[in-house]
Design a protein around this motif. Structure first.
Motif, PDB file in Angstrom:
ATOM      1  N   UNK A 102     -41.826  39.222  28.280  1.00  0.00           N
ATOM      2  CA  UNK A 102     -41.300  38.541  29.475  1.00  0.00           C
ATOM      3  C   UNK A 102     -40.747  37.161  29.127  1.00  0.00           C
ATOM      4  N   UNK A 103     -40.496  36.914  27.848  1.00  0.00           N
ATOM      5  CA  UNK A 103     -40.087  35.569  27.430  1.00  0.00           C
ATOM      6  C   UNK A 103     -38.782  35.124  28.093  1.00  0.00           C
ATOM      7  N   UNK A 104     -37.875  36.051  28.331  1.00  0.00           N
ATOM      8  CA  UNK A 104     -36.572  35.665  28.886  1.00  0.00           C
ATOM      9  C   UNK A 104     -36.649  35.275  30.356  1.00  0.00           C
ATOM     10  N   UNK A 105     -37.757  35.618  31.026  1.00  0.00           N
ATOM     11  CA  UNK A 105     -37.871  35.297  32.455  1.00  0.00           C
ATOM     12  C   UNK A 105     -39.113  34.447  32.731  1.00  0.00           C
ATOM     13  N   UNK A 106     -39.613  33.754  31.723  1.00  0.00           N
ATOM     14  CA  UNK A 106     -40.815  32.950  31.909  1.00  0.00           C
ATOM     15  C   UNK A 106     -40.659  31.921  33.023  1.00  0.00           C
ATOM     16  N   UNK A 107     -39.546  31.215  33.028  1.00  0.00           N
ATOM     17  CA  UNK A 107     -39.360  30.177  34.041  1.00  0.00           C
ATOM     18  C   UNK A 107     -39.302  30.779  35.440  1.00  0.00           C
ATOM     19  N   UNK A 108     -38.675  31.939  35.541  1.00  0.00           N
ATOM     20  CA  UNK A 108     -38.584  32.606  36.846  1.00  0.00           C
ATOM     21  C   UNK A 108     -39.968  33.081  37.308  1.00  0.00           C
ATOM     22  N   UNK A 109     -40.758  33.620  36.381  1.00  0.00           N
ATOM     23  CA  UNK A 109     -42.123  34.052  36.704  1.00  0.00           C
ATOM     24  C   UNK A 109     -42.914  32.884  37.274  1.00  0.00           C
ATOM     25  N   UNK A 110     -42.819  31.742  36.624  1.00  0.00           N
ATOM     26  CA  UNK A 110     -43.564  30.569  37.064  1.00  0.00           C
ATOM     27  C   UNK A 110     -43.048  30.057  38.401  1.00  0.00           C
ATOM     28  N   UNK A 111     -41.743  30.074  38.577  1.00  0.00           N
ATOM     29  CA  UNK A 111     -41.155  29.625  39.841  1.00  0.00           C
ATOM     30  C   UNK A 111     -41.607  30.500  41.009  1.00  0.00           C
ATOM     31  N   UNK A 112     -41.812  31.785  40.734  1.00  0.00           N
ATOM     32  CA  UNK A 112     -42.234  32.711  41.789  1.00  0.00           C
ATOM     33  C   UNK A 112     -43.684  32.489  42.212  1.00  0.00           C
ATOM     34  N   UNK A 113     -44.447  31.759  41.411  1.00  0.00           N
ATOM     35  CA  UNK A 113     -45.817  31.436  41.791  1.00  0.00           C
ATOM     36  C   UNK A 113     -46.893  32.146  41.001  1.00  0.00           C
ATOM     37  N   UNK A 114     -46.518  32.768  39.895  1.00  0.00           N
ATOM     38  CA  UNK A 114     -47.498  33.463  39.055  1.00  0.00           C
ATOM     39  C   UNK A 114     -48.420  32.451  38.380  1.00  0.00           C
TER      40      UNK A 114
END
Length: 347
Positions: free
Chosen positions: A241-253
């Motif tokens: 999931x390295x390419x979407x790490x920032x998005x994962x965090x932004x979503x609240x994970x």
């Protein structure tokens, strides 16, 4: 005198980016626990009492820091009207897609959890485990993400066609799944689950281009995750999931199950104190490990990500394969006790 932590205290301390007495250990087993009761996987999942007994045996055998009452994604999908297909030596499979043609999406309704015997069995399992352990051990719930559930609902190829050719129908289907996902997750929390794992195998760039994910699954995750009333971890079925790490965090994970293909050192640098890392023992390779392999891999994972807290040792799938020798799980547990004690002076 050294403070003795309960599993709950150990996990909460790690998740607050502090060092507990030792690195928390999540040996996440679902169908594997049928072995402990010497019964078939189908029979194991036939009664909540079996799953509870299997999870409590798992806790005792390996000094595990988490209970995992999650049955399978096939059980969750069955609430939509499908079936669960059992194997002798692996996780249950989902039945045929319920969406045969695109127009079927318009007729689809989110299932009512209270009318699904399978889901009610899952909730009863959580409630029974909660009565057993109280607040001493975390209990993990799980849901398929609204963006990944259509893989089962309509099959992968047809779903890809929907994404690219029918964006309005895609949005309609995802909204149905979001309603179900929120209800199902929160009912697990009400039953006694401590956190929810958001299973989102469709989101990773090895499956779908990030540019497409940003317009679809990412928007759904941002809508859905805040509706779940406790901390949410993400699992991507062992894909990176390295390419979407920032998005994962932004979503609240709040916690990320790290793929065995990723370097824990690098992921920890990128994530910092924004989320807890779980991982990243290779569950597939684990089937061939000897005890020395197990100790080496445990030690390496702790060396790379253990310092400062914010790390839980786990396999990278979130479900131990049936073919793993029980001796290896004992070695993993013993190696955490040996190498995971804080402070990690051996590094």
């Amino acid at each position: 005198m050294e403070k003795r932590y309960t599993s709950m205290e150990r996990v909460l301390t790690a998740m607050s980016m502090q060092e507990p007495d030792k690195v928390p250990l999540f040996i996440m087993c679902t169908h594997y626990c049928a072995k402990f009761l010497d019964m078939s996987i189908k029979n194991y999942f036939s009664k909540p009492e079996n799953v509870v007994k299997g999870q409590m045996m798992l806790l005792e055998k390996f000094h595990n820091d988490c209970l995992n009452p999650f049955y399978s994604v096939a059980h969750e999908y069955a609430a939509f009207g499908s079936e669960v297909i059992f194997k002798e030596d692996g996780p249950p499979n989902a039945g045929e897609p319920i969406i045969k043609k695109f127009d079927d999406i318009l007729k689809l309704q989110p299932p009512e959890v209270k009318k699904s015997k399978i889901l009610m069995n899952c909730l009863e399992t959580i409630s029974m485990l909660k009565r057993e352990v109280g607040t001493s051990v975390p209990i993990g719930g799980g849901v398929m993400s609204p963006f990944s559930l259509p893989i089962l609902q309509m099959g992968f190829n047809k779903y890809i066609e929907l994404i690219y050719e029918k964006p309005e129908l895609l949005e309609h289907l995802i909204k149905i799944n979001e309603k179900f996902c929120t209800e199902w997750a929160n009912m697990q929390l009400m039953a006694g689950a401590t956190f929810i794992t958001f299973i989102d195998s469709m989101s990773v760039s090895s499956i779908i281009p990030k540019s497409v994910y940003l317009k679809t699954g990412f928007l759904s995750a941002k809508r859905t995750i805040p509706t779940i009333k406790r901390d949410v971890a993400i699992a991507t079925s062992s894909a990176s999931s390295t390419s979407i790490l920032e998005e994962i965090l932004e979503a609240g994970i709040k916690a990320i199950l790290v793929s065995h293909t990723d370097d824990l050192t690098e992921i920890k640098k990128k994530v910092g104190k924004r989320a807890t890392l779980l991982g990243n023992l290779n569950g597939i390779e684990m089937c061939k490990w000897n005890r020395s392999d197990a100790e080496f891999n445990v030690k390496e994972a702790i060396r790379k990500a253990g310092a400062g807290g914010g790390f839980i040792l786990c396999d990278s799938i979130g479900d131990i394969p049936y073919q793993v020798n029980e001796d290896i799980l004992h070695e993993i547990s013993e190696s955490v006790n040996k190498w995971g004690r804080y402070p990690l002076n051996w590094r």
